[in-house]
Design a protein around this motif. Structure first.
Motif, PDB file in Angstrom:
ATOM      1  N   ALA A  45       0.787  -1.163  -0.035  1.00  0.00           N
ATOM      2  CA  ALA A  45       0.057  -0.092  -0.086  1.00  0.00           C
ATOM      3  C   ALA A  45       0.978   1.267  -0.042  1.00  0.00           C
ATOM      4  CB  ALA A  45      -0.927   0.043   1.294  1.00  0.00           C
ATOM      5  N   ASP A  46       0.419   2.268  -0.560  1.00  0.00           N
ATOM      6  CA  ASP A  46       1.184   3.545  -0.500  1.00  0.00           C
ATOM      7  C   ASP A  46       1.047   4.529   0.680  1.00  0.00           C
ATOM      8  OD1 ASP A  46       2.295   3.273  -3.136  1.00  0.00           O
ATOM      9  OD2 ASP A  46       0.398   3.939  -4.139  1.00  0.00           O
ATOM     10  N   ILE A  47       1.709   4.837   1.089  1.00  0.00           N
ATOM     11  CA  ILE A  47       1.755   5.812   2.115  1.00  0.00           C
ATOM     12  C   ILE A  47       1.362   7.103   1.858  1.00  0.00           C
ATOM     13  CG2 ILE A  47       2.935   6.918   4.180  1.00  0.00           C
ATOM     14  CD1 ILE A  47       4.928   4.697   4.159  1.00  0.00           C
ATOM     15  N   GLU A  48       0.026   7.472   2.056  1.00  0.00           N
ATOM     16  CA  GLU A  48      -0.607   8.973   1.704  1.00  0.00           C
ATOM     17  C   GLU A  48      -0.041   9.978   2.592  1.00  0.00           C
ATOM     18  OE1 GLU A  48      -1.802   8.990  -1.118  1.00  0.00           O
ATOM     19  OE2 GLU A  48      -2.327   6.845  -1.644  1.00  0.00           O
ATOM     20  N   GLU A  49      -0.153  11.238   2.208  1.00  0.00           N
ATOM     21  CA  GLU A  49       0.191  12.149   3.047  1.00  0.00           C
ATOM     22  C   GLU A  49      -0.989  12.360   4.234  1.00  0.00           C
ATOM     23  OE1 GLU A  49       2.797  15.060   4.180  1.00  0.00           O
ATOM     24  OE2 GLU A  49       2.942  13.852   2.467  1.00  0.00           O
ATOM     25  N   ALA A  50      -2.083  12.031   3.837  1.00  0.00           N
ATOM     26  CA  ALA A  50      -3.200  12.015   4.707  1.00  0.00           C
ATOM     27  C   ALA A  50      -3.099  10.942   5.899  1.00  0.00           C
ATOM     28  CB  ALA A  50      -4.651  11.512   4.267  1.00  0.00           C
ATOM     29  N   ASP A  51      -2.174   9.603   5.548  1.00  0.00           N
ATOM     30  CA  ASP A  51      -1.666   8.903   6.711  1.00  0.00           C
ATOM     31  C   ASP A  51      -0.622   9.362   7.467  1.00  0.00           C
ATOM     32  OD1 ASP A  51      -3.293   6.811   5.422  1.00  0.00           O
ATOM     33  OD2 ASP A  51      -1.745   6.110   4.348  1.00  0.00           O
ATOM     34  N   VAL A  52       0.183  10.268   6.946  1.00  0.00           N
ATOM     35  CA  VAL A  52       1.239  10.933   7.747  1.00  0.00           C
ATOM     36  C   VAL A  52       0.318  11.792   8.863  1.00  0.00           C
ATOM     37  CG1 VAL A  52       3.244  12.459   7.827  1.00  0.00           C
ATOM     38  CG2 VAL A  52       2.853  10.645   6.146  1.00  0.00           C
ATOM     39  N   ASP A  53      -0.453  12.838   8.248  1.00  0.00           N
ATOM     40  CA  ASP A  53      -1.220  13.700   9.141  1.00  0.00           C
ATOM     41  C   ASP A  53      -1.827  13.211  10.038  1.00  0.00           C
ATOM     42  OD1 ASP A  53      -0.192  15.775   7.478  1.00  0.00           O
ATOM     43  OD2 ASP A  53      -1.958  15.827   6.158  1.00  0.00           O
ATOM     44  N   GLU A  54      -2.528  11.765   9.657  1.00  0.00           N
ATOM     45  CA  GLU A  54      -3.403  11.173  10.835  1.00  0.00           C
ATOM     46  C   GLU A  54      -2.473  10.813  11.854  1.00  0.00           C
ATOM     47  OE1 GLU A  54      -6.010   7.142  11.130  1.00  0.00           O
ATOM     48  OE2 GLU A  54      -5.717   7.951   9.081  1.00  0.00           O
ATOM     49  N   ALA A  55      -1.373  10.123  11.604  1.00  0.00           N
ATOM     50  CA  ALA A  55      -0.531   9.640  12.674  1.00  0.00           C
ATOM     51  C   ALA A  55       0.029  10.862  13.589  1.00  0.00           C
ATOM     52  CB  ALA A  55       0.880   8.935  12.024  1.00  0.00           C
ATOM     53  N   ILE A  56       0.421  12.168  12.805  1.00  0.00           N
ATOM     54  CA  ILE A  56       0.871  13.177  13.988  1.00  0.00           C
ATOM     55  C   ILE A  56      -0.373  13.747  14.651  1.00  0.00           C
ATOM     56  CG2 ILE A  56       1.700  15.426  13.606  1.00  0.00           C
ATOM     57  CD1 ILE A  56       3.235  14.707  10.976  1.00  0.00           C
ATOM     58  N   ARG A  91      10.266  11.592   9.893  1.00  0.00           N
ATOM     59  CA  ARG A  91      10.346  10.830  11.124  1.00  0.00           C
ATOM     60  C   ARG A  91       9.188   9.907  10.829  1.00  0.00           C
ATOM     61  NH1 ARG A  91      13.758  10.188  15.510  1.00  0.00           N
ATOM     62  NH2 ARG A  91      15.131  11.682  14.225  1.00  0.00           N
ATOM     63  N   VAL A  92       7.907  10.652  11.130  1.00  0.00           N
ATOM     64  CA  VAL A  92       6.658   9.664  11.025  1.00  0.00           C
ATOM     65  C   VAL A  92       6.541   8.707   9.773  1.00  0.00           C
ATOM     66  CG1 VAL A  92       4.152   9.773  10.772  1.00  0.00           C
ATOM     67  CG2 VAL A  92       5.361  11.002  12.523  1.00  0.00           C
ATOM     68  N   ARG A  93       7.025   9.455   8.757  1.00  0.00           N
ATOM     69  CA  ARG A  93       6.903   8.652   7.534  1.00  0.00           C
ATOM     70  C   ARG A  93       7.764   7.423   7.213  1.00  0.00           C
ATOM     71  NH1 ARG A  93       7.482  12.579   4.625  1.00  0.00           N
ATOM     72  NH2 ARG A  93       5.146  13.293   4.176  1.00  0.00           N
ATOM     73  N   GLU A  94       8.880   7.487   8.094  1.00  0.00           N
ATOM     74  CA  GLU A  94       9.936   6.482   7.885  1.00  0.00           C
ATOM     75  C   GLU A  94       9.324   5.298   9.093  1.00  0.00           C
ATOM     76  OE1 GLU A  94      12.883   5.904   6.613  1.00  0.00           O
ATOM     77  OE2 GLU A  94      12.111   7.467   5.376  1.00  0.00           O
ATOM     78  N   GLN A  95       8.533   5.853  10.187  1.00  0.00           N
ATOM     79  CA  GLN A  95       8.222   4.810  10.851  1.00  0.00           C
ATOM     80  C   GLN A  95       6.940   4.059  10.116  1.00  0.00           C
ATOM     81  OE1 GLN A  95       8.941   3.476  13.867  1.00  0.00           O
ATOM     82  NE2 GLN A  95       7.353   2.063  13.604  1.00  0.00           N
TER      83      GLN A  95
END
Length: 456
Positions: free
Chosen positions: A135-146, A274-278
């Motif tokens: 699955a692709d990591i979307e920018e929304a996924d990064v925002d949700e994690a933050i 950092r979140v994207r790497e995790q």
């Protein structure tokens, strides 16, 4: 010693072993002659104790040792004389009157039951075709994690006097729980911080505090879940006398460079990286879990051979004990699962067979390709396990040092993963793009979902 094959069916062999009483007596006499010169008993000169006296005094205990040695010798001889490759340590079952044999009044007879290792051809793992979910990591996924990080580090401010608590508010409470008017252990706390809507406490508890004000007391009535960890509380109705001491509303969080600095990053961009790497690591782990399942499914499909009965039954018994414990904990029966007990046992017996079959296949692949587990890999796994028990790390290390079986249980999944990774390098692996929700599904659920989508 006479050894006779009595059963030869599939991978099961059984042998009847007979040791004549005369042979037992001869072995006893030899043992007495061996120890006699070393005997120093009161009333007799050293080494001059009569054989008859030794036999009468120590014969039974000596014969017990002889019988034990003969049982081991007989089982080993049945294996070596017939060039058997055993899958499990031979099982010995007594025949006839063992006590009479020990007493020197009868032949020693016992049965040796042996399960053989199956002889099978390995499938060509390089020809396996398996699918890897990605699955692709979307920018929304990064925002949700933050956003989740911000919520975990969120601060709260006191609501105005007389303001009611709302969902997502934090309350500070004292509470005392009781069942049928009796307080129960673990049901009492003071200055307990609770975020309403977090699901931290028993279902229904937090909902009943929405609308409460600082200084208010309420009786919160709940029912402990049937599967609750404490058996004495599971399924019971309880009342908690709650006093609300404070009501606090969540402070607004602005996700910017300033917020990033509060959790140790120079800029928001650095935090996002950092979140994207995790997330990449999390996605890769989930993807590998699906790939492993597909590889195991493919191996199971490609191999069909007889299995050692004792191995299968041992695996099934372990699974079934867990099933029974789970049903008991939930207050259910097999019928509650929509199946009879026999149907449920058949289902889990099939699972046991699959596990044993795949275990043998993976072991053979690992053996043929020289895959091994180094001692430091075991130690790292034990250290990881020890970190799960803060303050008891040394006890965990000592436990594994003393228990080879526990070490084997640590080793098995490491070896399995190593073989699976080896196969993944050789097999024909294709990638299938899925959404994030599918990627993080249980592999069985994801497979059913994708099959349904394919049919549609």
């Amino acid at each position: 010693m006479q050894i006779t094959e009595t059963v030869s069916e599939g991978l099961r062999r059984e042998y009847q072993v007979v040791v004549a009483a005369a042979d037992l007596d001869s072995r006893l006499s030899s043992k007495i002659d061996e120890v006699k010169p070393k005997m120093n008993l009161k009333g007799f000169r050293p080494g001059k104790v009569p054989t008859s006296y030794l036999k009468k005094t120590f014969g039974k205990s000596m014969m017990g040792e002889i019988v034990e040695a003969l049982v081991n010798e007989g089982s080993q001889k049945a294996v070596s004389d017939n060039n058997l490759k055993v899958a499990f340590p031979p099982r010995v079952e007594p025949l006839g009157d063992i006590q009479a044999a020990v007493d020197g009044k009868a032949d020693l007879e016992f049965k040796v039951v042996i399960d053989l290792m199956p002889d099978f051809e390995l499938a060509d793992v390089s020809a396996l075709e398996v699918e890897k979910l990605v699955a692709d990591i979307e920018e929304a996924d990064v925002d949700e994690a933050i956003k989740r990080i911000s919520e975990q580090s969120r601060s709260y401010s006191a609501r105005g006097e007389g303001e009611e608590a709302q969902t997502n508010d934090a309350v500070v409470i004292n509470f005392v729980g009781s069942i049928d008017g009796e307080e129960f252990e673990g049901g009492k706390a003071e200055d307990f911080n609770l975020v309403l809507g977090s699901g931290s406490l028993i279902p229904g508890f937090e909902d009943q505090l929405v609308g409460a004000k600082a200084g208010e007391s309420r009786d919160v009535k709940v029912t402990f879940p049937a599967e609750y960890g404490a058996e004495k509380l599971a399924g019971k109705d309880a009342v908690f006398a709650v006093t609300v001491k404070e009501v606090k509303k969540p402070d607004e969080v602005v996700i910017d460079d300033a917020f990033a600095k509060t959790i140790g990053f120079e800029t928001l961009a650095e935090l996002k990286d950092r979140v994207r790497e995790q997330l990449k690591r999390d996605y890769a782990q989930a993807s590998r879990l699906h790939l492993k399942r597909r590889i195991l499914d493919a191996l199971d499909t490609k191999h069909d051979f007889s299995l050692p009965p004792t191995m299968v039954e041992g695996e099934f018994n372990g699974i079934w004990r867990q099933v029974e414990a789970e049903l008991k904990r939930e207050g259910k029966t097999a019928e509650d699962e929509g199946k009879s007990e026999e149907e449920l046992k058949k289902e889990y017996h099939d699972i046991a067979e699959r596990r044993v079959r795949l275990g043998l296949v993976l072991a053979r692949i690992g053996e043929q390709n020289g895959l091994t587990i180094a001692p430091d890999e075991i130690q790292r796994a034990i250290a990881s396990r020890a970190r799960q028990f803060p303050g008891q790390e040394q006890a965990v290390f000592e436990y594994y040092a003393r228990n080879p079986q526990a070490q084997a249980e640590i080793r098995a999944p490491i070896f399995e993963d190593k073989v699976v990774d080896f196969i993944a390098e050789l097999a024909k692996v294709s990638e299938k793009k899925v959404d994030r929700a599918t990627l993080f599904m249980d592999p069985d659920e994801a497979l059913e979902k994708l099959k349904g989508e394919a049919k549609a």
